[in-house]
Design a protein around this motif. Structure first.
Motif, PDB file in Angstrom:
ATOM      1  N   ARG A 322     -33.190  31.271 -41.207  1.00  0.00           N
ATOM      2  CA  ARG A 322     -34.422  31.330 -40.421  1.00  0.00           C
ATOM      3  C   ARG A 322     -35.395  32.364 -40.990  1.00  0.00           C
ATOM      4  O   ARG A 322     -36.617  32.226 -40.879  1.00  0.00           O
ATOM      5  N   GLU A 323     -34.888  33.406 -41.611  1.00  0.00           N
ATOM      6  CA  GLU A 323     -35.744  34.437 -42.184  1.00  0.00           C
ATOM      7  C   GLU A 323     -36.610  33.860 -43.304  1.00  0.00           C
ATOM      8  O   GLU A 323     -37.779  34.249 -43.458  1.00  0.00           O
ATOM      9  N   PHE A 324     -36.024  32.960 -44.112  1.00  0.00           N
ATOM     10  CA  PHE A 324     -36.793  32.329 -45.189  1.00  0.00           C
ATOM     11  C   PHE A 324     -37.958  31.536 -44.611  1.00  0.00           C
ATOM     12  O   PHE A 324     -39.087  31.596 -45.102  1.00  0.00           O
ATOM     13  N   GLU A 447     -32.131  33.078 -32.997  1.00  0.00           N
ATOM     14  CA  GLU A 447     -32.950  32.423 -34.013  1.00  0.00           C
ATOM     15  C   GLU A 447     -34.439  32.576 -33.701  1.00  0.00           C
ATOM     16  O   GLU A 447     -35.272  32.654 -34.594  1.00  0.00           O
ATOM     17  N   TYR A 448     -34.788  32.642 -32.404  1.00  0.00           N
ATOM     18  CA  TYR A 448     -36.185  32.768 -31.996  1.00  0.00           C
ATOM     19  C   TYR A 448     -36.769  34.123 -32.412  1.00  0.00           C
ATOM     20  O   TYR A 448     -37.985  34.257 -32.551  1.00  0.00           O
ATOM     21  N   LEU A 449     -35.885  35.140 -32.575  1.00  0.00           N
ATOM     22  CA  LEU A 449     -36.356  36.492 -32.867  1.00  0.00           C
ATOM     23  C   LEU A 449     -36.051  36.913 -34.293  1.00  0.00           C
ATOM     24  O   LEU A 449     -36.099  38.105 -34.623  1.00  0.00           O
ATOM     25  N   ALA A 450     -35.740  35.958 -35.178  1.00  0.00           N
ATOM     26  CA  ALA A 450     -35.476  36.291 -36.576  1.00  0.00           C
ATOM     27  C   ALA A 450     -36.694  36.993 -37.165  1.00  0.00           C
ATOM     28  O   ALA A 450     -37.836  36.702 -36.780  1.00  0.00           O
ATOM     29  N   PRO A 451     -36.506  37.938 -38.094  1.00  0.00           N
ATOM     30  CA  PRO A 451     -37.625  38.730 -38.627  1.00  0.00           C
ATOM     31  C   PRO A 451     -38.752  37.873 -39.182  1.00  0.00           C
ATOM     32  O   PRO A 451     -38.523  36.888 -39.870  1.00  0.00           O
TER      33      PRO A 451
END
Length: 850
Positions: A322-324, A447-451
């Motif tokens: 998810r960060e990507f 996942e909603y708060l991934a950087p």
């Protein structure tokens, strides 16, 4: 061992307070004849030094075993605060031994329970590496938070103790202990709060480290300066110079090292990005490159670019995929132009999936606040999103800490209190739609708060087994919708900042050696030796050597004092050498005056005989006014009053009137005839009031007496006042009392110890109206308990320059407490016999016998 040593900013930051606490500890150790408060203050610094030294150990050595530095910090942190609490309690002199025992018992129990709980949980916990602080730690959140709460409670208690002792102390000592308690509390409260915030990600560990170092050095320095300028323990002027200089330079080094190493951090990031771009563009890589992976937004997959196919990647990127995606969206937004910005932004946001809903909501809300003529809306938006990163990370950590079991209900309760609320609607909708539960549901929510960060930001990665640590960076290709991440050994970063950090450590060591060891040498000729010469000269003069001369080497302030000292010694010597001639010249005049004095002497003898008769009469009147038979039903009494002159100012009384039993003890300031007259006026006034109104409350009795005595003292045109306490006895050993006098000593039969009860109120004879300053206090004596009332003529008696003192009196009463009142009285008077009495002495011993 050297292969694991890698210094960084945190090493320097921890070493600075370690050095300062060590120097302060050494300074207080060298103080001779320490008071109880100074002893505990010394233990405070001695214990605080290894506390910071454990942080140096953890930050400077890259090895999992350094996680056990937490055992050291936990072992020393609470004792540090306990010692400081005891130092405050005993300032300026040792008191409240019973309270101290309770204090030690309670906090000793808290320390043992919280420490052993931490040892147990940490021993059975996983050892993890904390990239935010670059140290190894235990995954023991529960015990860490429990211990942290204990620490904050102990810090708060120090402030309360400081306020309490400020109320009890007087003069400068009152303000000294108050400010000491405040500064020490702030010293530990600020980093304590910052520690909690940094562990949850709301602030970075660097900010916490700086707050801890600066607040510790500043707070302890100010508290120490207040202490050594208030305590009666002797310190040296040179030590104050060393402490002040060292504190100032250490704070400056802290700031310079931070700025320098921040430049190092930025330089390392630039090298990291440069190497990554070169590897992407040329297809070649250095031996330091450990992996390179590519994320494609077309199929939402991460493919292996390096190592070559068939070689397993050191990290699984499934969890961070998810960060990507978020970085790719960030770069698309960052590259938007001013023209059609909102339209193009809507296109980007419309293509994002539901997991990006929280960020999309925050972006749309912020864009609506921008003015239409904003010059660079993309930059403003990115700056805003960077600004909420900390709060997002904090919220994510809090959600991660929620229990897996019943996660949905825990999350529902948490969302209204979240630090950032832009994700609340998206998370609530997911809870309603998702069929997952517990751990799986938590994973989906996180996942909603991934950087959401821009490409080129330094990222730390590690495998699940803590075997491999990497520092990596992402580069985004918005045209092809791909993101590439390249990872390098984490040790590359540590090695890069090691040399600069090592230079600062060497600088610190040299600076401390120069200040602590060099200052006394540097100032020997201009400060230390001149002061010693002056002190030596004063001792010679005191010993009778009037020929002493102090050498003047430098024409500064000390040279000026030395020159004037020599002139003073010359004048005294000249006056002494000419004394014989002066005496002979005066003898003739004296002989002539002797005849006149003889005549005057005969007249004085006659006057003295007349005055002696009057003095004897005054003494007899005063003696008659004292109670002949001191009787109190249910109590044994032994009492004595010894005036230092023929007529004294001490007063005691046992009054039985209309079924009411009264006890009075007082002391008129000074002694002699005038004090005796004031004493007799007070005695007469008390008897007059009580015979008319035997049930008068103690405060009202004192208020009435004060109004009369104040007017009489004004008429006499003398400066007199009286300390006094009046007591009335009730059933069951209860005494109601009022007034301001010496402490009341109660020997408790149950414990064998003396309890000090402080009096409060106001002296009589100073102000015309004192009713608002008086209150009723109560004490109770059980059968076998003994009360001792006394005047300050006892405690202020001297022998060889030392006072008899309260502590000696308490010790005698505790030793003889089980004896009869006559024997207790005799023990005190016998101990007092070799002392020089300079004031009237009154001692009243009362023991309950039924």
């Amino acid at each position: 061992m050297a292969e694991y040593v890698y210094f960084n900013f945190f090493t320097i930051g921890a070493l600075i307070p370690t050095i300062f606490m060590g120097v302060l500890g050494y300074f207080f150790i060298t103080i001779k004849n320490k008071s109880t408060s100074t002893l505990y203050y010394t233990l405070f610094f001695i214990t605080l030094t290894p506390f910071f030294l454990f942080y140096v150990f953890a930050a400077g050595i890259y090895h999992p075993l350094t996680a056990y530095h937490r055992w050291g910090t936990v072992s020393s942190c609470l004792p540090v605060l306990i010692f400081m609490g005891l130092a405050v309690i005993n300032f300026p002199k040792a008191r409240f031994r019973g309270f101290q025992k309770i204090y030690l018992l309670i906090w000793g129990f808290v320390y043992l329970i919280s420490s052993f709980f931490f040892y147990y949980e940490s021993y059975h916990s996983e050892i993890v590496f904390n990239f935010s602080g670059h140290y190894w730690d235990f995954a023991a959140d529960r015990s860490s938070k429990l211990y942290g709460l204990c620490v904050i409670s102990a810090v708060f208690l120090i402030m309360v103790l400081g306020m309490w002792r400020a109320v009890l102390n007087r003069g400068t000592e009152r303000w000294a202990v108050l400010f000491m308690g405040i500064f020490i509390s702030c010293t530990f409260m600020i980093p304590g709060v910052f520690n909690f915030l940094s562990r949850d990600g709301l602030i970075d560990r660097g900010t916490y480290q700086i707050s801890q170092n600066l607040s510790t050095i500043t707070g302890t320095f100010i508290a120490s300066i207040i202490y050594i300028n208030t305590t009666k323990d002797r310190s040296t002027f040179m030590s104050k110079i060393i402490i002040s200089t060292l504190a100032t330079l250490l704070i400056l080094v802290q700031g310079f090292s931070y700025l320098t190493l921040q430049d190092q951090e930025r330089s390392f990031d630039a090298i990291l990005r440069s190497d990554t771009i070169l590897a992407i563009q040329t297809g070649t890589h250095s031996s330091d490159l450990k992996y390179m992976v590519t994320y494609s937004d077309h199929n939402r997959t991460v493919s292996q670019g390096f190592p070559e196919a068939g070689v397993q990647l050191p990290i699984s990127f499934t969890e961070v995929q998810r960060e990507f995606y978020n970085t790719l969206v960030y770069e698309k937004i960052r590259r938007l132009g001013r023209e059609n910005f909102k339209h193009d932004l809507d296109i980007i946001l419309s293509t994002t999936d539901s997991t990006f809903a929280g960020y999309a909501f925050a972006i749309r809300n912020f864009i609506n606040t921008l003015p239409a003529d904003e010059a660079d809306p993309a930059a403003r938006l990115c700056a805003y999103m960077d600004g909420i990163e900390r709060r997002t990370l904090f919220t994510m950590n809090k959600i991660r800490q929620l229990p897996d079991s019943g996660f949905a209900s825990h999350l529902e309760n948490f969302l209204p209190t979240a630090r950032i609320t832009v994700f609340n609607d998206a998370l609530s909708n997911h809870l309603k739609q998702s069929k997952s539960t517990n751990a799986q549901l938590k994973h989906e929510v996180l996942e909603y708060l991934a950087p959401f960060r821009k490409a080129g930001t330094r990222i730390y990665r590690k495998d699940p087994w803590e075997k491999n640590h990497f520092v990596s960076v992402m580069q985004a290709d918005t045209q092809n919708n791909t993101v590439i991440e390249a990872g390098y050994p984490y040790l590359n970063y540590r090695k890069y900042v090691h040399d600069t950090s090592k230079m600062y450590i060497y600088l610190l060591i040299i600076m401390v050696v120069v200040i602590v060891a060099g200052f006394p040498f540097f100032f020997w000729g201009s400060l230390v030796q001149p002061v010693r010469n002056l002190l030596s000269g004063l001792k010679e003069i005191q010993g009778g050597n009037l020929k002493v001369q102090i050498p003047v080497r430098v024409e500064d302030e000390f040279g000026y004092m030395a020159r004037n000292f020599n002139m003073m010694a010359d004048k005294i010597r000249a006056a002494t050498e000419n004394l014989e001639d002066t005496v002979m010249a005066r003898t003739e005049a004296l002989e002539a005056a002797m005849e006149e004095m003889a005549a005057m002497n005969r007249q004085l003898i006659e006057t003295k005989e007349a005055l002696w008769g009057e003095m004897q009469l005054a003494k007899k009147i005063q003696t008659v006014l004292l109670p002949r038979n001191s009787v109190l039903p249910g109590y044994d009494i032994a009492v004595s009053l010894e005036p230092v002159e023929d007529v004294g100012g001490d007063y005691y009384d046992i009054i039985s009137v209309a079924g009411h039993e009264w006890i009075v003890i007082g002391d008129v300031s000074g002694h002699g005839v005038t004090s005796g007259i004031v004493m007799m006026m007070v005695q007469t006034a008390i008897h007059t009031v009580l015979k008319g109104y035997p049930d008068t409350p103690p405060p009202e009795l004192l208020s009435i007496i004060n109004r009369t005595i104040y007017d009489n003292i004004q008429l006499m045109d003398v400066q007199k006042h009286m300390t006094i306490v009046v007591m009335t006895l009730e059933p069951d050993g209860v005494f109601n009392f009022s007034g301001l006098h010496e402490d009341i000593l109660i020997w408790r039969r149950a414990t064998g110890r003396v309890e000090k009860i402080e009096t409060n109120g106001m002296w009589i004879g100073i102000e015309p109206e004192i009713s608002g300053m008086l209150s009723v206090n109560r004490l109770k004596m059980d059968v076998g308990d003994c009360m001792v009332l006394f005047t300050d003529g006892i405690t202020e008696s001297r022998m060889n320059g030392d006072f008899f003192g309260d502590d000696r009196l308490v010790s005698i009463v505790e030793t003889a407490g089980r004896l009869s009142v006559t024997e207790i009285h005799a023990h005190v008077m016998q101990a007092l016999e070799p002392y020089l009495k300079t004031d009237d002495i009154t001692l009243l011993v009362i023991k309950r016998n039924q």
